[in-house]
Design a protein around this motif. Structure first.
Motif, PDB file in Angstrom:
ATOM      1  N   SER A 152     -16.783 -15.534   1.065  1.00  0.00           N
ATOM      2  CA  SER A 152     -17.299 -16.887   1.091  1.00  0.00           C
ATOM      3  C   SER A 152     -17.937 -17.308  -0.223  1.00  0.00           C
ATOM      4  O   SER A 152     -17.575 -18.328  -0.798  1.00  0.00           O
ATOM      5  CB  SER A 152     -18.327 -17.021   2.237  1.00  0.00           C
ATOM      6  N   PHE A 153     -18.871 -16.494  -0.737  1.00  0.00           N
ATOM      7  CA  PHE A 153     -19.775 -16.982  -1.770  1.00  0.00           C
ATOM      8  C   PHE A 153     -20.195 -15.812  -2.643  1.00  0.00           C
ATOM      9  O   PHE A 153     -20.600 -14.761  -2.139  1.00  0.00           O
ATOM     10  CB  PHE A 153     -20.980 -17.630  -1.071  1.00  0.00           C
ATOM     11  N   SER A 207     -25.611 -21.445 -12.078  1.00  0.00           N
ATOM     12  CA  SER A 207     -26.096 -21.579 -10.708  1.00  0.00           C
ATOM     13  C   SER A 207     -27.381 -22.383 -10.732  1.00  0.00           C
ATOM     14  O   SER A 207     -28.280 -22.107 -11.537  1.00  0.00           O
ATOM     15  CB  SER A 207     -26.356 -20.204 -10.072  1.00  0.00           C
ATOM     16  N   ARG A 225     -23.555 -23.802   4.408  1.00  0.00           N
ATOM     17  CA  ARG A 225     -23.141 -23.002   3.255  1.00  0.00           C
ATOM     18  C   ARG A 225     -21.625 -22.940   3.206  1.00  0.00           C
ATOM     19  O   ARG A 225     -20.939 -23.325   4.164  1.00  0.00           O
ATOM     20  CB  ARG A 225     -23.719 -21.587   3.349  1.00  0.00           C
ATOM     21  N   PRO A 226     -21.045 -22.461   2.088  1.00  0.00           N
ATOM     22  CA  PRO A 226     -19.585 -22.362   1.996  1.00  0.00           C
ATOM     23  C   PRO A 226     -18.996 -21.531   3.131  1.00  0.00           C
ATOM     24  O   PRO A 226     -19.534 -20.487   3.500  1.00  0.00           O
ATOM     25  CB  PRO A 226     -19.369 -21.690   0.634  1.00  0.00           C
ATOM     26  N   ASN A 290     -19.316 -24.791  -5.973  1.00  0.00           N
ATOM     27  CA  ASN A 290     -19.870 -24.458  -4.660  1.00  0.00           C
ATOM     28  C   ASN A 290     -21.106 -25.299  -4.417  1.00  0.00           C
ATOM     29  O   ASN A 290     -21.877 -25.557  -5.350  1.00  0.00           O
ATOM     30  CB  ASN A 290     -20.271 -22.977  -4.575  1.00  0.00           C
TER      31      ASN A 290
END
Length: 341
Positions: A152-153, A207, A225-226, A290
């Motif tokens: 995912s992340f 980030s 969240r992603p 993201n």
């Protein structure tokens, strides 16, 4: 410079002393091709060392020496450019222009010598990097937006923090920022372009993580969240909105803030995720690499990741573009805050 006190989403209130930048030297401006050369050279030399170690009969002195020099060149480039000093200088100037405070001190990793038992059962002291307590506290408080989520992340790397007041509404805010070098020479066309016209394989991946207080207590912790790429079919069990596109892009969950609260908070989470909120998040998801946010009762945490490539990722390019990136990030946070309130 005297310390200033600010609202902080983790400590409640914190004293921050912005570094003095009057003595920071500018460093040497190196061409992009020279900056990106040491990393692939080090990786190739490492592969050479491994092959020589398995295939040869003796110790691979030459491959090891070349590998050592190649990895040393990575640190030499940073030293010649004074990358750390330039980073501190540009961020302090941004803070001064906005009337904020800035420091990277709380997020500095330390080298400590700790006793470790060897194979013979004896203790010896070894040096190791130790994660700063401040970073541990941030990751423990909002792990969904900071730690790697498999499939995912990739997580965030933070190395500096801003505290101040938003120019839009005067409310206190906190922003953390971090950057890491990226090499995308063999990547896709999208990976080798940024949103500000930059093109190239060399880049900096940023980030950004921030927090605002909203104007009400929600009593819930809502996490957007992603989405995980493996959450398909029967594995896709998070809270759902009416938007198929939003459900495919984001993982939605929630729980009561207080212990003993109601077990089903889906309705409260969906009240936060209004159609306007979903549209804004999808628009931001198309703009940034993201995005995600956490509403922890009355504090909104927002995360976005962005990149600069080519000449935009040079020290001069970052000096020029980082202020605009922070302003765009602040505006993005406020757009979410406006709807969740």
């Amino acid at each position: 410079m005297n310390a200033r006190r600010h609202w902080d989403p983790f400590e409640g209130e914190i004293a921050v002393e912005t570094p003095d930048i009057s003595s920071i030297r500018s460093g040497i401006v190196l061409p992009i091709w020279l900056k990106r050369l040491p990393l692939p050279a080090a990786l190739l030399a490492l592969i050479w060392t491994m092959v020589a170690g398995f295939a040869g009969d003796g110790f691979p002195f030459i491959p090891v020496a070349v590998t050592t020099l190649a990895f040393g060149a990575i640190f030499l480039v940073d030293l010649l450019e004074n990358a750390d000093g330039r980073r501190t200088y540009r961020r302090v100037r941004i803070a001064q222009d906005k009337g904020w405070s800035y420091t990277g001190t709380f997020l500095e990793w330390q080298i400590e010598r700790t006793p470790v038992r060897d194979s013979g059962g004896n203790y010896e002291r070894r040096s190791q990097r130790v994660k700063p307590p401040r970073l541990e506290r941030i990751e423990a408080h909002i792990p969904e937006l900071t730690k790697m989520q498999a499939g995912s992340f990739m997580g965030v790397r933070l190395d500096g923090e801003f505290w101040g007041e938003s120019a839009q509404d005067g409310l206190p805010l906190w922003i953390a920022v971090g950057a890491r070098q990226m090499e995308a020479g063999l990547g896709t066309r999208e990976m080798r372009q940024d949103a500000r016209g930059g093109k190239g394989g060399f880049g900096q991946f940023f980030s950004l993580l921030g927090a605002y207080r909203i104007g009400r207590k929600t009593g819930i912790r809502a996490v957007i969240r992603p989405e995980n790429i493996v959450n398909k079919g029967p594995l896709d069990r998070d809270i759902k909105t009416e938007s198929i596109q939003f459900n495919e892009r984001f993982h939605i969950s929630g729980r009561p803030v207080a212990t003993g609260g109601g077990s089903d908070v889906s309705r409260e989470v969906l009240q936060v995720l209004t159609p306007a909120t979903q549209t804004t998040m999808l628009d931001l998801g198309a703009r940034f690499h993201n995005v995600g946010f956490i509403l922890a009762d009355d504090v909104l945490f927002f995360m976005a990741q962005d990149k600069l490539v080519g000449e935009n990722a040079s020290e001069g390019g970052i000096d020029r573009l980082l202020p605009g990136m922070l302003e765009e990030f602040e505006a993005a946070k406020l757009s979410i805050k406006r709807y969740v309130e």
